[in-house]
Design an enzyme around this catalytic site. Structure first.
Site, short mmCIF file in Angstrom:
data_model
loop_
_atom_site.label_atom_id
_atom_site.label_comp_id
_atom_site.label_asym_id
_atom_site.label_seq_id
_atom_site.Cartn_x
_atom_site.Cartn_y
_atom_site.Cartn_z
N LYS A 18 -8.64 14.38 3.66
CA LYS A 18 -7.97 13.08 3.67
C LYS A 18 -7.07 13.31 4.93
O LYS A 18 -6.93 14.34 5.67
CB LYS A 18 -7.13 12.90 2.42
CG LYS A 18 -6.43 14.27 2.11
CD LYS A 18 -5.51 14.08 0.75
CE LYS A 18 -6.35 14.04 -0.54
NZ LYS A 18 -6.35 12.78 -1.14
N ARG A 19 -6.36 12.16 5.36
CA ARG A 19 -5.56 12.23 6.51
C ARG A 19 -4.53 13.27 6.17
O ARG A 19 -3.91 13.54 5.21
CB ARG A 19 -4.72 10.85 6.74
CG ARG A 19 -5.53 9.87 7.27
CD ARG A 19 -6.17 10.34 8.57
NE ARG A 19 -5.28 10.30 9.74
CZ ARG A 19 -4.68 9.31 10.54
NH1 ARG A 19 -5.75 8.42 10.63
NH2 ARG A 19 -3.96 9.51 11.44
N HIS A 53 0.73 -1.29 0.03
CA HIS A 53 -0.02 0.09 0.11
C HIS A 53 0.90 1.27 0.16
O HIS A 53 0.26 2.41 -0.14
CB HIS A 53 -1.12 -0.18 1.29
CG HIS A 53 -2.04 -0.91 1.14
ND1 HIS A 53 -3.34 -0.54 0.64
CD2 HIS A 53 -2.26 -2.22 1.26
CE1 HIS A 53 -4.14 -1.38 0.59
NE2 HIS A 53 -3.55 -2.48 0.97
C1 LIG Z 1 -12.18 7.61 1.30
C2 LIG Z 1 -11.59 7.79 2.57
C3 LIG Z 1 -10.01 8.01 2.72
C4 LIG Z 1 -9.16 7.93 1.82
O1 LIG Z 1 -8.95 9.27 1.28
P1 LIG Z 1 -7.58 9.46 0.43
O2 LIG Z 1 -7.93 10.72 -0.17
O3 LIG Z 1 -7.44 8.55 -0.61
O4 LIG Z 1 -6.40 9.76 1.33
C5 LIG Z 1 -9.66 8.43 4.09
N1 LIG Z 1 -10.77 8.72 5.30
C6 LIG Z 1 -11.95 8.40 4.78
C7 LIG Z 1 -13.01 8.50 6.02
C8 LIG Z 1 -12.50 7.99 3.54
O5 LIG Z 1 -13.67 7.81 3.36
#
Ligand SMILES: *Cc1c(COP(=O)(O)O)cnc(C)c1O
Length: 786
Positions: A511-512, A320
């Site tokens: 996102k994080r 990942h």
């Molecule tokens: C989809 C999702 C992620 C992943 O988001 P990325 O932009 O791909 O890092 C992280 N947290 C939640 C709550 C999500 O629904």
């Protein structure tokens, strides 16, 4: 109805129907980021409108009921949410699949923002009980830790180990309208009644009871790191706990099937890998490899070579990330103490592995050192990715570009030897949760045009290309977005007292929080916009509401400081009368699955701006595309394939490509060189450095500036000019709502590839060895088991 009646022991298929109808898929993961369950269950069972109606008849509002449910936040971000999307798709495709994980008592922390800083609160998600789970104490299993190994003439014995009990809790996973329900089995740690009996014998009964917590802490809390390895003993215990309990369960189920012949155990296990496929979600459950070997060799008394073949054919590993700080490298010393027999087995695997390399590349000591499972140094460490690659028959990346990088760069030594082992499986999202559930108005509108078939076969969205120039459809897509924006705005107003300009562009970056995802770049551009408005308040400006959200790992200092910078900038921008409703900045507290479901349908611009080569796939990007947001993004992760599907001109692509980043690394990145060429950036940096956003505390963000100039691994300044220019193109298009919406329709029509149904079909065909076609055949003669 066709029935599978004759299986062969030597192939994966029934000789009559060509299906491997016993094959069971096991998805092992330390994270399942499920979110809420009620609405998803009603949708997959086809009961949503009936339930809505029944509630309405009673004078109740189903949405209000849905809002009461806590998220099952047993994940950090993309990796955990992927596991949840995969469960939905595996059930929907009719695979006999089980998820195995840990029932954390506390999931991902709740994020509060206090004085602009992140504060963490414990996530007590089970406080009011969990109606979706069923404890199965009758299937309790023991898991052993510590102790030592005794070598006798009947083989190795792991003795004097401590035991912890694993209690399974099952959650049903219904497929979408297909009369299938799979199981997610999560393990909870329980101390045995004689735990710490030595205290008890010494008369310290109280201490013995108190010590039960030590054992039960194993399933207490999810480690809140995303893309970061923290080598704590408790985390290693968690990883072994889920693996040891799940493998016992898997083997018990195999033995009780018609293949679990008891007369000749060796032949019996020969068919194991044909009947059992185990997918490792990253290296977190990597211990499953030495654990299966231990069971086969030490307990079932198979010889090493047979056990090794079975093991390798059973496991497949999904990588990942390639960020070095995220790769698991456990100290050998910790294994010696906690899992002594597994350490011996890993040494044995390594010995045989290196012997093989030696015969292929005699005298190449460097290569042996690079490929070893054991890293030498001041502290010896086990490289878990190497263990997974060697112990699996398939290794996959999660987007084309990422799979290329692992095959040709990060794990090149391994792919040189076994090139066909390396595969790509581009991630996906379940269209049930990420369209039908979260955006019913758009789902209905699409169904009106192309029928409902797309919900099971997302590629049918291609049919929407015929409506790109249909004025009526354009107007309808536009008004669905507008209504979603209004709904979000009123939610934000109600919950947070924030007033939002509904006609501004909803620009979302959720996102994080991580340096590689470059929320900082977004923040610097917000300040650029602020300065432009201040400089020429009467000049036309395309109004924006910038929404940023995400959790920082509690121990990640820089990420937390970035949150403080964003909230500080927001405070200044939002309270400046000259700015008015042209620009608003919102840091959305506590980003999680249920919040994503509310915000994504209202988003118009999706920010996917990681440094090329750092985001393995991203799945947030796919959710936005499916829900009618346009993407401003780099050529990274799945963005590359989104651009391939929709046409590069239908995304706002900017910045360095992977090749450019590599070349810049070669001649060493010098941030100042880029900074000097961007006058608007001087002002921004100057303001941050002088305390413009932190009155009275000019040094507050000093560490951010030092990082940007002197050790920015993610090269914000190198992409900044290109980012600003591309943002200008976004503004240009936004001023023409018809052209903007046409591009939105093209994106939605091109998003079919990103269904996790497609992803799972590829895993099934290329890794697990079962044809998607066969999955749809029901098998009424199958024995029911647990
Ligand atoms: C989809 C999702 C992620 C992943 O988001 P990325 O932009 O791909 O890092 C992280 N947290 C939640 C709550 C999500 O629904």
């Amino acid at each position: 109805m066709f029935e599978c009646t004759r299986w062969t022991l030597w192939s994966r298929k029934c000789i009559f129907c060509n299906a491997n109808s016993y094959l069971r898929i096991y998805y092992l993961s330390l994270e399942f980021y499920m979110g809420r369950t009620l609405q998803n269950t009603m949708i997959n069972l086809g009961l949503e409108s009936a339930c809505d109606e029944a509630m309405y008849q009673m004078g109740l509002d189903v949405e209000e009921l849905e809002e009461i449910e806590n998220d099952a936040g047993l994940g950090n971000g993309g990796l955990g949410r992927l596991a949840a999307c995969f469960l939905d798709s595996m059930a929907t495709l009719g695979l006999a699949a089980y998820g195995y994980g840990i029932r954390y008592e506390y999931g991902i922390f709740n994020q509060k923002i206090k004085d602009g800083w992140q504060v963490e609160e414990a996530d007590e998600w089970l406080r009011h009980g969990n109606p979706w789970e069923k404890a199965r104490p009758e299937y309790v299993l023991p898991v052993y830790f510590y102790g030592y190994v005794q070598h006798t003439k009947d083989g190795a014995k792991w003795i004097n180990a401590e035991v912890v009990l694993a209690i399974p809790y099952d959650t049903p996973v219904p497929g979408y309208l297909n009369n299938t329900v799979n199981t997610l089995r999560l393990w909870s740690a329980k101390a045995p009644n004689d735990f710490h009996l030595h205290h008890f014998n010494a008369g310290d009964y109280i201490q013995a009871v108190l010590d039960r917590n030590i054992a039960e802490n194993i399933s207490r809390v999810l480690y809140p790191n995303d893309n970061f390895f923290e080598g704590k003993e408790l985390r290693l215990k968690q990883e072994y706990f889920v693996v040891a309990a799940s493998l016992q369960d898997i083997i018990r189920r195999f033995k009780s099937s018609k293949f679990g012949c008891r007369d000749n155990i060796r032949i019996c296990f020969d068919s194991f890998a044909d009947k059992v496929a185990i997918q490792l979600n990253d290296t977190h459950p990597a211990l499953a490899i030495p654990e299966l070997l231990r069971i086969l060799v030490d307990i079932e008394k198979l010889d090493w070579d047979q056990a090794w073949t079975i093991t390798k054919n059973t496991f497949a590993y999904t990588n990942h990330t390639i960020l070095p700080e995220a790769l698991e490298r456990w100290p050998v010393s910790l294994f010696e103490k906690l899992l002594p027999r597994h350490l011996e087995i890993i040494y044995e695997i390594n010995q045989r592995h290196l012997d093989k390399i030696r015969t292929i590349f005699p005298g190449d000591e460097q290569r042996l050192r690079r490929m070893s499972l054991i890293e030498e140094g001041p502290e010896k460490k086990i490289n878990m990715a190497h263990l997974c690659i060697v112990g699996s028959h398939a290794v996959n990346g999660v987007a084309k570009i990422h799979s290329m990088i692992i095959k040709d760069q990060v794990f090149k030594d391994f792919s040189d030897i076994e090139p066909i082992k390396f595969q790509n499986k581009t991630n996906g999202i379940t269209p049930r949760r990420w369209l039908l559930l979260c955006n019913p108005a758009l789902a209905d509108l699409i169904a009106e045009k192309i029928g409902v078939g797309y919900t099971k076969e997302l590629n049918q969205l291609q049919k929407l290309h015929a409506f790109v120039n249909n004025d009526h459809f354009i107007r309808e897509v536009f008004s669905v977005k507008k209504a979603n924006k209004a709904k979000l705005a009123s939610m934000l107003e109600k919950e947070y007292g924030i007033h939002i300009n509904i006609s501004s562009m909803f620009d979302v970056h959720m996102k994080r929080i991580h340096e590689y995802k470059r929320q900082l770049m977004n923040c610097l551009y917000i300040i650029v916009m602020y300065n432009r408005i201040k400089k020429e308040p009467n000049k036309a400006f395309v109004p924006r509401t910038v929404i940023i959200g995400g959790k920082a790992a509690p121990g990640y200092y820089m990420a937390k400081l970035i949150i403080k910078l964003i909230t500080s900038v927001a405070h200044v921008v939002n309270n400046d009368p000259i700015i008015g409703n042209k620009l608003k900045v919102i840091f959305l507290e506590n980003y999680r699955v249920s919040l994503a479901e509310k915000v994504i349908p209202a988003a118009e611009l999706s920010q996917q701006i990681s440094t090329a080569g750092t985001e393995a796939s991203g799945t947030g990007n796919m959710k936005f595309m499916l829900n009618g947001a346009l993407t401003i993004g780099t050529m990274d992760g799945a963005n590359v394939e989104m651009a391939e599907e929709a046409g590069e001109k239908n995304l706002f692509i900017f910045g360095m490509r992977v090749q450019d980043v590599k070349e810049l690394d070669k001649k060493r990145y010098n941030a100042t060189q880029f900074y000097e060429k961007i006058p608007e950036l001087y002002t921004v940096i100057d303001q941050i450095a002088s305390g413009y956003f932190s009155p009275g505390q000019p040094d507050l963000f000093r560490d951010i500036l030092t990082m940007l100039f002197h050790h920015d691994r993610f090269k914000v300044f190198a992409d900044f000019q290109s980012y600003m220019e591309t943002q200008e193109k976004v503004n240009q298009l936004y001023q023409d709502p018809v052209e903007w919406t046409k591009m939105v329709i093209k994106n939605i029509a091109s998003s079919g590839k990103f269904s996790s149904d497609r992803t799972i079909s590829e895993y099934a065909r290329d890794i697990w060895g079962v044809e998607p076609k066969a999955m749809k055949i029901p098998h009424p003669t199958e024995p029911k088991d647990s």
